[in-house]
Design an enzyme around this catalytic site. Sequence first.
Site, short mmCIF file in Angstrom:
data_model
loop_
_atom_site.label_atom_id
_atom_site.label_comp_id
_atom_site.label_asym_id
_atom_site.label_seq_id
_atom_site.Cartn_x
_atom_site.Cartn_y
_atom_site.Cartn_z
N ARG A 60 0.85 -1.20 0.00
CA ARG A 60 0.00 0.00 0.00
C ARG A 60 0.88 1.25 0.00
NH1 ARG A 60 -3.75 -3.29 3.47
NH2 ARG A 60 -2.51 -2.89 5.33
N PHE A 92 -11.55 -5.41 -5.21
CA PHE A 92 -11.39 -6.14 -3.94
C PHE A 92 -10.87 -5.16 -2.88
CE2 PHE A 92 -10.37 -8.97 -7.52
CZ PHE A 92 -11.37 -9.92 -7.41
N ASP A 151 -16.24 -4.03 -4.13
CA ASP A 151 -16.19 -5.20 -3.25
C ASP A 151 -17.59 -5.83 -3.19
OD1 ASP A 151 -13.80 -5.90 -0.98
OD2 ASP A 151 -15.75 -6.83 -0.60
N ALA A 162 -16.42 -8.60 -8.96
CA ALA A 162 -15.30 -8.07 -9.74
C ALA A 162 -15.36 -8.51 -11.19
CB ALA A 162 -13.98 -8.50 -9.11
N ASP A 182 -6.63 -7.24 -5.83
CA ASP A 182 -6.17 -7.93 -4.61
C ASP A 182 -7.24 -8.92 -4.16
OD1 ASP A 182 -4.77 -8.65 -2.35
OD2 ASP A 182 -5.32 -6.88 -1.20
N CYS A 184 -2.97 -14.26 -3.03
CA CYS A 184 -2.60 -14.67 -1.67
C CYS A 184 -2.80 -16.17 -1.50
CB CYS A 184 -3.38 -13.88 -0.63
SG CYS A 184 -5.16 -14.11 -0.76
N1 SAH Z 1 -6.89 -4.83 -0.69
C1 SAH Z 1 -7.53 -5.00 0.58
C2 SAH Z 1 -7.75 -6.46 0.94
C3 SAH Z 1 -8.59 -7.23 -0.05
S1 SAH Z 1 -9.20 -8.73 0.59
C4 SAH Z 1 -6.74 -4.27 1.66
O1 SAH Z 1 -5.61 -3.78 1.38
O2 SAH Z 1 -7.20 -4.18 2.79
C5 SAH Z 1 -10.26 -9.32 -0.64
C6 SAH Z 1 -11.62 -8.63 -0.73
O3 SAH Z 1 -12.29 -9.15 -1.87
C7 SAH Z 1 -12.56 -8.83 0.43
O4 SAH Z 1 -12.93 -7.59 0.96
C8 SAH Z 1 -13.80 -9.55 -0.18
O5 SAH Z 1 -15.02 -9.09 0.37
C9 SAH Z 1 -13.69 -9.15 -1.62
N2 SAH Z 1 -14.30 -10.05 -2.61
C10 SAH Z 1 -14.36 -11.41 -2.59
N3 SAH Z 1 -14.90 -11.88 -3.73
C11 SAH Z 1 -15.19 -10.80 -4.51
C12 SAH Z 1 -15.74 -10.64 -5.81
N4 SAH Z 1 -16.11 -11.68 -6.55
N5 SAH Z 1 -15.87 -9.39 -6.30
C13 SAH Z 1 -15.48 -8.31 -5.56
N6 SAH Z 1 -14.94 -8.41 -4.33
C14 SAH Z 1 -14.79 -9.64 -3.80
#
Ligand code: SAH
Length: 399
Positions: free
Chosen positions: A213, A231, A253, A283, A303, A343
């Site tokens: 970040r 995400f 999200d 997404a 992410d 991840c």
């Molecule tokens: N980048 C963030 C962490 C992301 S974690 C940070 O720095 O804090 C992954 C995220 O993806 C979660 O919040 C989850 O709710 C979301 N997510 C899971 N499946 C998804 C989808 N199909 N479309 C959009 N978001 C999704």
Amino acid sequence: METTTLVLKPGREKPVLNRHPWVFSGAIARVSGSPTPGDVVEVVDVDGRSLAHAYYNPHSQIRARILTWDEHTPIDDAFWRQQIQRAINGRQQLNLEPVTNAYRLIHAEADGLPGFIVDKYGDYLVMQCLTLGIDRRKEALAAILADLLHPRGILERSDADVRQKEGLPQQTGLLWGSAPPDEVQILENGHRFGVNLHEGHKTGFYLDQRDNRALLGQPHFVSGKEILNVFAYTGGFAIYAAAHDAGPIINLDTSVPALTQAERNIELNGYSRPDDVYLLGDAFQVLRDYRDNGRQFDIIILDPPKFAHSQRDVQRATRGYKDLNWLALRLLPPGGILATFSCSGLISADLFQKVVFGAAVDAHREVQILHTLSQGPDHPILLTFPESAYLKGLLCRVW
Ligand code: SAH
């Protein structure tokens, strides 16, 4: 006391000698004695030579997780205390406190404490007990943490799916001291975040992305740029970018509480950003819609959550990562920036790079890697345990 031993099959001692901490069921010839699940057992080779001491779980494919390779080290209260202290000392050496008051204190196997995760959020600690061996000892471990660190409270967030593989139900609750409020505020690189330790993802926040970040959030990347934060969770990447005068940010999200917190985090930092958008949606679908409408962004962050939970998932997961990256690449103008992550521990950095390569070829885009990214140093990677390297990312310029 009768010692219980796991006798390895001939030729299966190599990983143990190489200090990999997992003993799989297939490597075991027989168990002598009758250990109770979670007991410490001695791991021996076919000739009865002592190799290690491990805690045992007959319900898991990972039958034993090694605690020590030194046959003279007893696994007693002093052992646990010493390992915890070692992990704490390792964090002190990183001098994280000036940077953040939230970081990982214990990173399981990579800190010599298999299955045990502890994250610190200001005055509170959050524990994840991922295995039976740890679950059985969690009160004692919490007491050691309380004694060494004097937190206000220690919360358990053992609601991770992997517990199933250990035959354990999900469990959450207060283990020690007083319960944290619904919102604990943390300060990371000068940015304020509200974190819900009771219900947030993992232990509440994606601490592992801190350095990434900070890297992407620098003014020379983000200032004046239009950003698609896919995400987004609680806006980790967005807050850093907003601090350096990013153009409009779309936070995408599927979680309403995450997006609500993301918007609140912008307020907590005192920013007024009427052009930012908090978009609830999938997404893949949203990226496809943007593609169909010819929409473009200067910076796209991908992410996603873990796509591969077991070896069986790897192929499907790589397809998912490829689709996602392929779609994102099509939304970037020449010179645009893509920050893309995985991840999934089961997808190596090498494989992930190949996936992005495949996406770039199919999207007919030229991609330069500017930085290869990983988890922060409070999530150390144990050389003998490559599984501890789970977060990988590429910061790319796209032509
Ligand atoms: N980048 C963030 C962490 C992301 S974690 C940070 O720095 O804090 C992954 C995220 O993806 C979660 O919040 C989850 O709710 C979301 N997510 C899971 N499946 C998804 C989808 N199909 N479309 C959009 N978001 C999704």
